[in-house]
Write a protein that holds these residues in place. Sequence first.
Motif, PDB file in Angstrom:
ATOM      1  N   THR A 182       0.883  -1.277   0.147  1.00 39.11           N
ATOM      2  CA  THR A 182       0.161  -0.033   0.077  1.00 39.11           C
ATOM      3  C   THR A 182       0.877   1.182  -0.211  1.00 39.11           C
ATOM      4  N   ALA A 183       2.051   1.300   0.870  1.00 41.61           N
ATOM      5  CA  ALA A 183       2.615   2.237   0.946  1.00 41.61           C
ATOM      6  C   ALA A 183       3.579   2.550  -0.111  1.00 41.61           C
ATOM      7  N   GLN A 184       3.758   1.519  -0.968  1.00 37.69           N
ATOM      8  CA  GLN A 184       4.923   1.669  -2.307  1.00 37.69           C
ATOM      9  C   GLN A 184       3.795   2.189  -3.140  1.00 37.69           C
ATOM     10  N   LEU A 185       2.635   1.786  -3.458  1.00 36.69           N
ATOM     11  CA  LEU A 185       1.912   2.330  -4.536  1.00 36.69           C
ATOM     12  C   LEU A 185       1.747   3.808  -4.278  1.00 36.69           C
ATOM     13  N   GLU A 186       1.457   4.278  -3.213  1.00 38.36           N
ATOM     14  CA  GLU A 186       1.022   5.634  -2.715  1.00 38.36           C
ATOM     15  C   GLU A 186       2.531   6.448  -3.121  1.00 38.36           C
ATOM     16  N   ARG A 187       3.578   5.837  -2.738  1.00 35.64           N
ATOM     17  CA  ARG A 187       4.838   6.535  -3.259  1.00 35.64           C
ATOM     18  C   ARG A 187       4.820   6.746  -4.718  1.00 35.64           C
ATOM     19  N   LEU A 188       4.479   5.736  -5.566  1.00 32.94           N
ATOM     20  CA  LEU A 188       4.607   5.731  -6.620  1.00 32.94           C
ATOM     21  C   LEU A 188       3.587   6.901  -7.390  1.00 32.94           C
ATOM     22  N   ILE A 189       2.532   6.903  -6.614  1.00 28.11           N
ATOM     23  CA  ILE A 189       1.440   7.814  -7.163  1.00 28.11           C
ATOM     24  C   ILE A 189       1.713   9.333  -6.860  1.00 28.11           C
ATOM     25  N   GLU A 190       2.679   9.425  -5.676  1.00 32.64           N
ATOM     26  CA  GLU A 190       3.138  10.649  -5.219  1.00 32.64           C
ATOM     27  C   GLU A 190       4.304  11.107  -6.173  1.00 32.64           C
ATOM     28  N   ALA A 191       5.166  10.227  -6.566  1.00 31.65           N
ATOM     29  CA  ALA A 191       6.248  10.601  -7.521  1.00 31.65           C
ATOM     30  C   ALA A 191       5.782  10.885  -9.131  1.00 31.65           C
ATOM     31  N   ALA A 192       4.510  10.231  -9.299  1.00 32.18           N
ATOM     32  CA  ALA A 192       4.067  10.492 -10.695  1.00 32.18           C
ATOM     33  C   ALA A 192       3.684  11.919 -10.775  1.00 32.18           C
ATOM     34  N   GLN A 193       3.308  12.593  -9.629  1.00 35.06           N
ATOM     35  CA  GLN A 193       2.636  14.047  -9.681  1.00 35.06           C
ATOM     36  C   GLN A 193       3.759  14.985  -9.437  1.00 35.06           C
ATOM     37  N   GLN A 194       5.116  14.588  -9.505  1.00 33.30           N
ATOM     38  CA  GLN A 194       6.057  15.493  -9.081  1.00 33.30           C
ATOM     39  C   GLN A 194       6.419  16.199 -10.689  1.00 33.30           C
ATOM     40  N   PRO A 195       6.751  17.522 -10.680  1.00 33.31           N
ATOM     41  CA  PRO A 195       6.982  18.050 -12.006  1.00 33.31           C
ATOM     42  C   PRO A 195       8.161  17.422 -12.460  1.00 33.31           C
ATOM     43  N   ASP A 196       9.260  16.877 -11.967  1.00 38.74           N
ATOM     44  CA  ASP A 196      10.445  16.715 -12.508  1.00 38.74           C
ATOM     45  C   ASP A 196      10.245  14.991 -12.723  1.00 38.74           C
ATOM     46  N   VAL A 197       9.294  14.660 -12.574  1.00 40.80           N
ATOM     47  CA  VAL A 197       9.403  12.844 -12.756  1.00 40.80           C
ATOM     48  C   VAL A 197       8.078  12.888 -13.880  1.00 40.80           C
ATOM     49  N   ALA A 198       8.346  12.003 -14.797  1.00 39.94           N
ATOM     50  CA  ALA A 198       7.710  11.415 -15.620  1.00 39.94           C
ATOM     51  C   ALA A 198       7.491   9.866 -15.623  1.00 39.94           C
ATOM     52  N   LEU A 199       6.483   9.224 -15.080  1.00 44.93           N
ATOM     53  CA  LEU A 199       6.285   8.231 -14.926  1.00 44.93           C
ATOM     54  C   LEU A 199       5.546   7.467 -15.872  1.00 44.93           C
ATOM     55  N   HIS A 200       6.034   6.503 -16.454  1.00 44.41           N
ATOM     56  CA  HIS A 200       5.117   5.672 -17.610  1.00 44.41           C
ATOM     57  C   HIS A 200       4.897   4.019 -17.177  1.00 44.41           C
ATOM     58  N   VAL A 201       3.723   3.642 -17.157  1.00 42.97           N
ATOM     59  CA  VAL A 201       3.532   2.030 -17.063  1.00 42.97           C
ATOM     60  C   VAL A 201       3.689   1.668 -18.436  1.00 42.97           C
ATOM     61  N   VAL A 202       4.441   0.398 -18.471  1.00 40.46           N
ATOM     62  CA  VAL A 202       4.511  -0.413 -19.752  1.00 40.46           C
ATOM     63  C   VAL A 202       3.516  -1.411 -19.523  1.00 40.46           C
ATOM     64  N   PRO A 203       2.325  -1.361 -20.164  1.00 40.13           N
ATOM     65  CA  PRO A 203       1.265  -2.384 -20.065  1.00 40.13           C
ATOM     66  C   PRO A 203       1.639  -3.625 -20.704  1.00 40.13           C
ATOM     67  N   PHE A 204       1.182  -4.733 -20.426  1.00 48.64           N
ATOM     68  CA  PHE A 204       1.057  -6.027 -20.933  1.00 48.64           C
ATOM     69  C   PHE A 204       0.526  -5.983 -22.438  1.00 48.64           C
ATOM     70  N   GLY A 205      -0.399  -5.008 -22.709  1.00 43.89           N
ATOM     71  CA  GLY A 205      -0.866  -4.910 -24.054  1.00 43.89           C
ATOM     72  C   GLY A 205       0.073  -4.086 -24.852  1.00 43.89           C
ATOM     73  N   ALA A 206       1.262  -3.497 -24.453  1.00 47.39           N
ATOM     74  CA  ALA A 206       1.989  -2.949 -25.435  1.00 47.39           C
ATOM     75  C   ALA A 206       2.868  -4.053 -26.247  1.00 47.39           C
ATOM     76  N   GLY A 207       2.904  -5.275 -25.803  1.00 44.62           N
ATOM     77  CA  GLY A 207       3.277  -6.433 -26.807  1.00 44.62           C
ATOM     78  C   GLY A 207       4.956  -6.617 -26.563  1.00 44.62           C
ATOM     79  N   PRO A 208       5.658  -7.313 -27.178  1.00 44.26           N
ATOM     80  CA  PRO A 208       6.943  -7.694 -27.034  1.00 44.26           C
ATOM     81  C   PRO A 208       7.806  -6.533 -27.392  1.00 44.26           C
ATOM     82  N   HIS A 209       8.896  -6.291 -26.759  1.00 44.16           N
ATOM     83  CA  HIS A 209       9.915  -5.191 -27.124  1.00 44.16           C
ATOM     84  C   HIS A 209      11.445  -5.751 -27.019  1.00 44.16           C
TER      85      HIS A 209
END
Length: 284
Positions: A182-209
């Motif tokens: 719970t705390a780790q997800l909250e930390r990621l949500i907090e970080a994703a809203q920082q102006p100098d952080v750009a957080l992207h999730v790579v979804p399973f639907g993105a396929g192979p890379h």
Amino acid sequence: MNGGGAGKDAVDGEGLSARALYAGELAFRRRQSGMTLVQLAEKCCFEQSYLHRLEHGERLGTVETAAALDRVYGTGDLLVKLWHLAKRETKDRLLLGLAPLEVDAVSIQEYAVGAVPDLLQTRAYAQEQLQLARLGTEQMAAQVAARLDRQERLARQDPVHYRVLIDEAVLRRKARDAQTWTAQLERLIEAAQQPDVALHVVPFGAGPHHIRSSLELVYFRDGRTVAYTQGSWSGHLTEDPEEVEPLRLAYDVLRDTSLAPAESLVFLRALLDEHTGSPEDVQP
């Protein structure tokens, strides 16, 4: 070692790296020989651009190159020894971790494939992850402290710009302790809203890379880029443009198939709601 000449130009500089010493010696030996880069390229059968990069420290090259240049300049095994020092320096720096490099970085780009990246881990998540490595108490405490210290780079008045791609597999593999996750997800949500952080999730639907391991790209103000790839048991650090550029391209391609930061924030909030069992109508 066969009386080095670069020493005259460089030994007075504090903190001179072995790589810089090797590059300086190459440049000195060529000047001393009176050869141009074109003439040297013809003599040793290497590309002129390649030799130019060696002399400017942009590439380390191979030990075979150092041996060939030793033969051209008649320097015994001087250049080979300097090459080995520079190579060892790179390995030693890797053992110290990326923290010393990140201090001077202007931008960091990372792809996390197996775990939440160190720069965004909570103390409890870091402890749980490191426990699996069966470290001693003191060693684990030191490792946790080192990870948290690295995070200061994101909290300074002049924070580094940080772009991170987090594979969905990381987010589906919860911490064993529910409160820790719970705390780790909250930390990621907090970080994703920082102006100098750009957080992207790579979804399973993105396929192979093409990126099969964790990757960090560290950018510096002078234009240099260092790439670090890490598997389960080993890592590889490189500054050679020929090795860095394909990794940069692969990272950009993966970023383009990832969720945008706003979409990623919605994704993270939904995961938190699912985990805590308290769904909310949240806007990005």
